[in-house]
Design a protein around this motif. Structure first.
Motif, mmCIF file in Angstrom:
data_model
loop_
_atom_site.group_PDB
_atom_site.id
_atom_site.type_symbol
_atom_site.label_atom_id
_atom_site.label_comp_id
_atom_site.label_asym_id
_atom_site.label_seq_id
_atom_site.Cartn_x
_atom_site.Cartn_y
_atom_site.Cartn_z
ATOM 1 N N UNK A 400 0.832 -1.205 0.000
ATOM 2 C CA UNK A 400 0.000 0.000 0.000
ATOM 3 C C UNK A 400 0.866 1.256 0.000
ATOM 4 N N UNK A 401 1.901 1.256 0.829
ATOM 5 C CA UNK A 401 2.790 2.422 0.885
ATOM 6 C C UNK A 401 3.615 2.556 -0.385
ATOM 7 N N UNK A 402 4.010 1.421 -0.968
ATOM 8 C CA UNK A 402 4.746 1.491 -2.232
ATOM 9 C C UNK A 402 3.893 2.137 -3.315
ATOM 10 N N UNK A 403 2.613 1.781 -3.355
ATOM 11 C CA UNK A 403 1.721 2.369 -4.355
ATOM 12 C C UNK A 403 1.596 3.882 -4.151
ATOM 13 N N UNK A 404 1.503 4.295 -2.887
ATOM 14 C CA UNK A 404 1.387 5.730 -2.595
ATOM 15 C C UNK A 404 2.635 6.473 -3.055
ATOM 16 N N UNK A 405 3.802 5.926 -2.715
ATOM 17 C CA UNK A 405 5.060 6.599 -3.068
ATOM 18 C C UNK A 405 5.256 6.602 -4.579
ATOM 19 N N UNK A 406 4.953 5.473 -5.212
ATOM 20 C CA UNK A 406 5.062 5.412 -6.678
ATOM 21 C C UNK A 406 4.152 6.443 -7.331
ATOM 22 N N UNK A 407 2.956 6.598 -6.804
ATOM 23 C CA UNK A 407 2.025 7.602 -7.323
ATOM 24 C C UNK A 407 2.538 9.009 -7.111
ATOM 25 N N UNK A 408 3.151 9.243 -5.954
ATOM 26 C CA UNK A 408 3.708 10.573 -5.675
ATOM 27 C C UNK A 408 4.835 10.910 -6.654
ATOM 28 N N UNK A 409 5.684 9.925 -6.948
ATOM 29 C CA UNK A 409 6.789 10.155 -7.883
ATOM 30 C C UNK A 409 6.245 10.452 -9.281
ATOM 31 N N UNK A 410 5.246 9.686 -9.715
ATOM 32 C CA UNK A 410 4.648 9.906 -11.032
ATOM 33 C C UNK A 410 4.025 11.300 -11.117
ATOM 34 N N UNK A 411 3.343 11.707 -10.036
ATOM 35 C CA UNK A 411 2.720 13.037 -10.019
ATOM 36 C C UNK A 411 3.783 14.130 -10.050
ATOM 37 N N UNK A 412 4.877 13.907 -9.361
ATOM 38 C CA UNK A 412 5.958 14.892 -9.356
ATOM 39 C C UNK A 412 6.545 15.037 -10.756
ATOM 40 N N UNK A 413 6.762 13.926 -11.438
ATOM 41 C CA UNK A 413 7.316 13.981 -12.786
ATOM 42 C C UNK A 413 6.361 14.689 -13.755
#
Length: 453
Positions: A400-413
């Motif tokens: 669950x946390x990996x999905x959140x962080x991955x989503x945050x990175x994608x949004x940042x990019x």
């Protein structure tokens, strides 16, 4: 003390949000004694500038290659090597504004001591400033380079070529270090007094001693108006930065300044030529005592006249306080940022306890590092440590946390999820930059960036 000449090649020009891709350094007494070079791949959240990659001859495939070590591993290697070479005088080309800021940001984001190059007996200075002084004050020793339009240039490549130093590798960190070293040897041999002054004021303590103790002194500034040599006396210290000392230009109309009220004096501080200079005592300024200045450099004044003016100013505590207050009143005010990268100089220095925890963090296996995160007192370190753990060992986070962080990175990019235009390079910005390079890059280079969408 040994010298360390170093250079970085980066993913872009943003000192807070881009990253080092290549680092090279030579330890020397102007005869090489050791050499170090390393490279890293891109961090997951960094979108590189297409122009930056083009300049260094790299592609997206190069900087994402699994053959390159991670940014964290590279920075740990740099920190370990440079610490072993200390104390030293660290020299770079435009390093105080650029290379050192990238190095500090890398150390900060990877939980290493930020001020490695100017603490614990080490000092730093900028070879670009040395070259500007050499071409201005000793033109028979160093010639400026030439830009494509024929104008004088102090860029490293043209400057090196103009002085008989040739390389077939432009914008390669190791080649740039060699060019710097060769230029330094020319100055040391041809202008030993300039070289000595350059090294002397690499030390903050030496700068402080001179500006506090000398009534009047000279300051070399290549971009000064209308001279490159300015005659100053210190009148105070910035209330916002203890390293910023306010110095009055002794060639301005001092009597006219004395007649201004507080508001008028503050307004005068904004007008060119500005009567008060903000001298960074930790920025390796090139300073001279007045008796070391050639008489023709004084122009319409003289050493005696400058000394008398400085004495009258320093004897007037009320006037010095007014000048300090006026200079402070026009300093820019920066608001605190939500972005951890922009908090590098915000708040207090890290506590002794947090610095000890950083050392423990580096020494533990990755599976034990999460237990350190909660023990940091500084919120910046908590955020940075958590990010490092994800970059280096994402399996330590649950799904669950990996999905959140991955989503945050994608949004940042993509540049989404921020209230204002993001201060880093986004995919859209990189594509827009790429469009301005049409015809200058290969189809493969172009396609790789377009595939980021």
């Amino acid at each position: 003390m040994a010298f360390v000449l170093y250079d970085v090649e980066t993913s872009g020009l943003n000192r807070r949000f881009d990253q080092i891709l290549q680092f090279a350094a030579v330890r020397t007494d102007l005869l090489e004694t050791d050499r170090f070079e390393t490279r890293s791949r891109l961090m997951p959240h960094v979108v590189p500038s297409p122009k930056a990659l083009q300049v260094t001859g790299l592609t997206l495939a190069d900087v994402n290659s699994a053959d390159r070590q991670s940014h964290y591993d590279m920075v740990c290697e740099i920190a370990s090597t440079l610490a072993a070479w200390c104390p030293a005088i660290f020299l770079g080309f435009n390093s105080i504004r650029f290379d050192e800021e990238f190095l500090r940001q890398a150390f900060y984001q990877c939980l290493h001591p930020v001020f490695l190059t100017n603490t614990n007996g080490s000092a730093r200075a900028d070879v670009l400033n040395l070259m500007r002084a050499a071409t201005s004050l000793h033109p028979s020793v160093i010639k400026p380079g030439e830009d494509g339009d024929g104008r004088p240039s102090h860029r490293l490549g043209p400057l090196a070529a103009a002085n008989g130093i040739f390389t077939d590798k432009l914008h390669d960190a190791s080649a740039d270090v060699d060019a710097m070293l060769a230029l330094c040897r020319i100055v040391r041999a041809g202008a030993p007094d300039l070289w000595s002054n350059f090294l002397r004021f690499s030390s903050k303590a030496a700068v402080l001693d001179l500006v506090r103790d000398e009534g009047a002194f000279a300051y070399f500034d290549y971009f000064g108006t209308p001279r490159v040599m300015h005659f100053l006396t210190r009148v105070g210290v910035s209330p916002n930065d203890a390293n910023a000392h306010y110095c009055l230009d002794l060639t301005c109309d001092v009597d006219a300044l004395r007649k201004l009220d507080a508001d008028e004096l503050a307004e005068r501080m904004k007008q060119e030529p500005r009567p008060v200079r903000r001298l960074k005592v930790n920025g390796s300024p090139l300073l001279y005592q007045l008796w070391d200045i050639d008489p023709e450099r004084f122009g319409d004044t003289s050493e005696d006249e400058l000394t008398r003016t400085a004495s009258s100013v320093r004897a007037d505590a009320e006037f010095m306080e007014a000048l300090t207050a006026a200079a402070a009143s026009v300093e820019p005010v920066y608001t605190a940022s939500e972005h951890v990268e922009l908090q590098i100089y915000g708040g207090n220095f890290f506590s002794d306890a947090d610095r000890e925890l950083c050392q423990q963090f580096h020494g533990l296996p990755w599976e034990r590092r999460p237990e350190i995160v909660g023990r940091f007192g500084d919120q910046r370190l908590k955020r940075l440590a958590r990010r490092l753990i994800y970059f280096e060992s994402p399996n330590l986070f649950d799904e669950a946390n990996r999905r959140i962080i991955t989503g945050d990175i994608a949004a940042r990019r993509r540049g989404t999820g921020v209230h204002v235009s993001p201060p880093w390079t986004t995919i859209a910005q990189a594509i827009a930059e790429l469009e301005t390079m049409d015809g200058d890059v290969s189809e493969a280079f172009r396609t790789a960036f377009l595939d980021l969408c």
